[in-house]
Enzyme design. Sequence first.
Site, PDB file in Angstrom:
ATOM      1  N   TYR A   1       0.840  -1.202   0.000  1.00 26.38           N
ATOM      2  CA  TYR A   1       0.000   0.000   0.000  1.00 26.38           C
ATOM      3  C   TYR A   1       0.871   1.246   0.000  1.00 26.38           C
ATOM      4  CZ  TYR A   1      -3.815  -3.158   1.039  1.00 26.38           C
ATOM      5  OH  TYR A   1      -4.725  -4.161   0.962  1.00 26.38           O
ATOM      6  N   CYS A   2       2.018   1.146   0.664  1.00 22.02           N
ATOM      7  CA  CYS A   2       2.913   2.286   0.751  1.00 22.02           C
ATOM      8  C   CYS A   2       4.338   1.762   0.849  1.00 22.02           C
ATOM      9  CB  CYS A   2       2.572   3.137   1.973  1.00 22.02           C
ATOM     10  SG  CYS A   2       3.554   4.610   2.138  1.00 22.02           S
ATOM     11  N   PRO A   3       5.201   1.992  -0.097  1.00 26.90           N
ATOM     12  CA  PRO A   3       5.120   3.005  -1.165  1.00 26.90           C
ATOM     13  C   PRO A   3       4.203   2.663  -2.329  1.00 26.90           C
ATOM     14  CG  PRO A   3       7.161   1.758  -1.361  1.00 26.90           C
ATOM     15  CD  PRO A   3       6.513   1.307  -0.090  1.00 26.90           C
TER      16      PRO A   3
ATOM     17  N   SER B   1       6.957   0.311   3.619  1.00 29.02           N
ATOM     18  CA  SER B   1       7.509   1.601   4.022  1.00 29.02           C
ATOM     19  C   SER B   1       8.850   1.438   4.734  1.00 29.02           C
ATOM     20  CB  SER B   1       6.531   2.305   4.959  1.00 29.02           C
ATOM     21  OG  SER B   1       5.255   2.393   4.376  1.00 29.02           O
TER      22      SER B   1
END
Lengths: 76, 379
Positions: free
Chosen positions: A13-15, B295
């Site tokens: 989802y992130c990045p 992340s």
Amino acid sequence: MDTAKIVDARGSYCPGPLMELIKGIRREAIGTTLEIWSSDRGSAKDIPEWAARAGHELVSSTEEDGIYKIQVRKAR
Amino acid sequence: MKRVVILGGGTGGTIVANQMVRQLRQDIDAGAVEITVVSNTEQHVYQPSFLYVAFDLTAPSDAKRPERQVLDRRIRLVQGEADRVDPREHAVVMSDGVQLPYDFLVIATGSRPAPEEIEGLAEGGHHFYTEEGALKLREALQSFTGGRVVLVVGVPHKCPVAPLEFTLMLHDWLAARGLGPSSQIVYTYPIGRPHSLEGVSDWVKPVFEARGIDSHIFFNPELVDPVAGTVTSLEGETLSYDLLVAVPPHVGQEVIARSGLGDSGNWVPTDRHSLLMQGTDDVYVLGDATNLPISKAGSTAHFQADVVAGNIVQRLRGGHGSLRYDGKVFCFIETSLRKATYITFDYQRPPQPVVSGSLLHLYKLAFNHMYWLSAAGIL
């Protein structure tokens, strides 16, 4: 036929898948094909859109069992 | 004796070491287990503080402690530069030739900002990803008298919410100094919306609009011209700036390249659930050092440390080490100088936006101090 380099961005989802593609493609030689794996439906739209803006070539885009596999060839 | 070597004394490596000690005190005291941390710096730095340093809200000394003090006294600390990892010999080779054999290795080497990857950026731009960079940006902001501030974002980067936090805090900071009317903030982002997370993008669009922040998407900085004061994207757009601030691209560490373990960016291929380096069963990888599509953030390293420490302890006790990392990430987001929100997500569950508030901002400020309890393996 050249083998595509796989970028497995499922569950990212992130990045996110497009950012993973940008990360990967910047370091590859021109002519290299990357195949991004994504579980995000939006990738089927935003990856081709970015590839066009960045001057890279969309090779293929398929979906199977909710996994999108999009091949982009580095063109510049 | 079983030896565990942890390469890297940052957030991930330190938490793994301290968590393991809490479960293996008796074994270590009896000489059955040895835990070694290899660190190339004497100080342990809480890196999120650099954002606050840039705005003159804290000093670098507030966010660092000697690594020796952060580690439990039972942990052996080797300070120096590792030359390479030799998985076949099951050893870390230091630059002075000393070999550190291991039964289990944890690679926690992190990443480093690499502004040099974008031509002209090191000369023409600022960043807040090192103490030196944050202090230089602090001085540039102090002498800023108004104009156009452009924020650019390299890929990949550490702390995915930092671009938003800096932009929103800058807006507040300029307004407080009476520079709002004479300044323009231009926010750029590499993909087709202002943040990777759709929910965060949906939330920030009206916030930018209300605060008059200009947003440019599909902007991957490729060339900075410090003389002309322009930055050009690989998508072909050129923006002029009076002050350029970058979230720089990051790369994995050189020791990974020297060891032949990484991909082209020096990221270590890692199993997304077991956190074992691919092709091995005695080398774990965590934090920024992995090639995982998640992340690069302290919370990621922390949640992964729970898995790595738990599995190594279990395997030292004759078990299999069955804990699996689920992709969990947690990030605070400073939404101004007085308010904050947070997001949390994993491989399966996307984040749900939470309304920002002053209480969350206070909690974030409190966590900046509570971090040391996390590093100690307590929190």
